[in-house]
Design a protein around this motif. Structure first.
Motif, PDB file in Angstrom:
ATOM      1  N   MET A 157       0.030  32.980  -7.022  1.00 62.09           N
ATOM      2  CA  MET A 157       1.329  33.081  -7.357  1.00 62.09           C
ATOM      3  C   MET A 157       2.530  32.854  -6.460  1.00 62.09           C
ATOM      4  N   SER A 158       3.459  32.587  -7.053  1.00 63.09           N
ATOM      5  CA  SER A 158       4.675  32.086  -5.924  1.00 63.09           C
ATOM      6  C   SER A 158       5.271  33.410  -5.178  1.00 63.09           C
ATOM      7  N   TYR A 159       6.569  32.729  -4.340  1.00 64.93           N
ATOM      8  CA  TYR A 159       7.207  34.288  -3.628  1.00 64.93           C
ATOM      9  C   TYR A 159       7.995  33.904  -3.480  1.00 64.93           C
ATOM     10  N   VAL A 160       9.079  35.324  -3.768  1.00 61.43           N
ATOM     11  CA  VAL A 160      10.879  34.931  -4.226  1.00 61.43           C
ATOM     12  C   VAL A 160      11.617  35.784  -3.799  1.00 61.43           C
ATOM     13  N   ASP A 161      12.630  35.153  -2.425  1.00 60.88           N
ATOM     14  CA  ASP A 161      12.950  36.085  -1.813  1.00 60.88           C
ATOM     15  C   ASP A 161      14.492  36.512  -2.891  1.00 60.88           C
ATOM     16  N   GLY A 162      15.077  36.873  -2.949  1.00 62.09           N
ATOM     17  CA  GLY A 162      15.770  37.809  -3.801  1.00 62.09           C
ATOM     18  C   GLY A 162      17.459  38.488  -3.196  1.00 62.09           C
ATOM     19  N   PHE A 163      18.282  38.046  -3.988  1.00 60.23           N
ATOM     20  CA  PHE A 163      19.852  38.354  -2.877  1.00 60.23           C
ATOM     21  C   PHE A 163      20.553  39.140  -4.284  1.00 60.23           C
ATOM     22  N   LEU A 164      21.315  39.667  -3.859  1.00 60.15           N
ATOM     23  CA  LEU A 164      22.286  40.432  -4.299  1.00 60.15           C
ATOM     24  C   LEU A 164      23.094  40.770  -3.331  1.00 60.15           C
ATOM     25  N   LEU A 165      24.675  40.545  -4.326  1.00 60.78           N
ATOM     26  CA  LEU A 165      25.589  40.621  -3.385  1.00 60.78           C
ATOM     27  C   LEU A 165      27.344  40.419  -3.779  1.00 60.78           C
ATOM     28  N   PRO A 166      28.511  40.863  -3.091  1.00 60.53           N
ATOM     29  CA  PRO A 166      29.884  41.737  -3.600  1.00 60.53           C
ATOM     30  C   PRO A 166      30.443  40.086  -3.176  1.00 60.53           C
ATOM     31  N   VAL A 167      31.189  39.768  -4.310  1.00 66.81           N
ATOM     32  CA  VAL A 167      31.905  38.453  -3.711  1.00 66.81           C
ATOM     33  C   VAL A 167      33.320  38.551  -4.290  1.00 66.81           C
ATOM     34  N   PRO A 168      34.829  38.913  -3.437  1.00 63.70           N
ATOM     35  CA  PRO A 168      35.976  38.340  -4.220  1.00 63.70           C
ATOM     36  C   PRO A 168      35.904  37.871  -4.691  1.00 63.70           C
ATOM     37  N   LYS A 169      36.205  37.601  -5.887  1.00 63.38           N
ATOM     38  CA  LYS A 169      36.914  36.740  -7.032  1.00 63.38           C
ATOM     39  C   LYS A 169      37.413  35.300  -6.167  1.00 63.38           C
ATOM     40  N   LYS A 170      38.360  36.058  -5.482  1.00 66.94           N
ATOM     41  CA  LYS A 170      39.601  35.012  -4.675  1.00 66.94           C
ATOM     42  C   LYS A 170      38.272  33.913  -4.122  1.00 66.94           C
ATOM     43  N   ASN A 171      37.528  34.750  -3.636  1.00 65.56           N
ATOM     44  CA  ASN A 171      36.110  33.773  -2.448  1.00 65.56           C
ATOM     45  C   ASN A 171      35.167  32.485  -3.331  1.00 65.56           C
ATOM     46  N   LEU A 172      35.595  32.807  -4.404  1.00 63.63           N
ATOM     47  CA  LEU A 172      33.968  32.493  -5.902  1.00 63.63           C
ATOM     48  C   LEU A 172      34.288  30.957  -5.230  1.00 63.63           C
ATOM     49  N   ALA A 173      34.855  30.090  -4.950  1.00 58.32           N
ATOM     50  CA  ALA A 173      35.117  28.518  -4.311  1.00 58.32           C
ATOM     51  C   ALA A 173      34.212  28.014  -3.701  1.00 58.32           C
ATOM     52  N   ALA A 174      34.740  29.220  -2.608  1.00 61.17           N
ATOM     53  CA  ALA A 174      34.090  29.288  -1.454  1.00 61.17           C
ATOM     54  C   ALA A 174      32.420  29.103  -1.053  1.00 61.17           C
ATOM     55  N   TYR A 175      32.458  30.367  -1.903  1.00 60.88           N
ATOM     56  CA  TYR A 175      30.971  30.582  -1.736  1.00 60.88           C
ATOM     57  C   TYR A 175      30.300  29.270  -2.535  1.00 60.88           C
TER      58      TYR A 175
END
Length: 120
Positions: A1-19
């Motif tokens: 079976m596969s392995y997954v690295d998962g992430f949950l993070l808050p990002v300011p809307k103004k930085n969404l394009a840069a992210y």
């Protein structure tokens, strides 16, 4: 079976394009080093009738959105090898020279490695 690295993070809307730009570059690097899949997803529907919406779990501040992201590998051993190569990649190091200048607060990022138990 596969392995997954998962992430949950808050990002300011103004930085969404840069992210998004940074994540697209990072995704290419991870894939070049062997990751099977790389996904970045921004919250779109938080009107859950049960459980907790990710926005509450991430403790969003005003003007932020939550991102759910994951990287898929063949196994944990494969993940460890790929991530070791990625962390030594000068392109990734150039993208993240100063954690204070990232488009999100690194200290508020949730992260974990997960063994896949069902794949349908």
């Amino acid at each position: 079976m596969s392995y997954v690295d998962g992430f949950l993070l808050p990002v300011p809307k103004k930085n969404l394009a840069a992210y998004k730009k940074m994540a697209a570059k990072a995704g290419k690097i991870w894939r070049e080093h062997g990751a099977l899949d790389f996904r970045e997803s921004v919250s779109d529907d938080e009107s859950v009738k049960f459980g907790l919406p990710f926005s509450k779990i991430a403790k969003l501040k005003k003007g932020e959105v939550v991102l759910f992201s994951y990287i898929v590998f063949k196994s944990r051993a494969h993940r460890d090898k790929v991530n070791a190569r990625v962390m030594k990649d000068s392109r990734l190091q150039a993208m993240c020279p100063d954690p204070k200048k990232m488009p999100f607060d690194v200290k508020r990022m949730g992260y974990g490695g997960f063994r896949t138990i069902v794949s349908a």
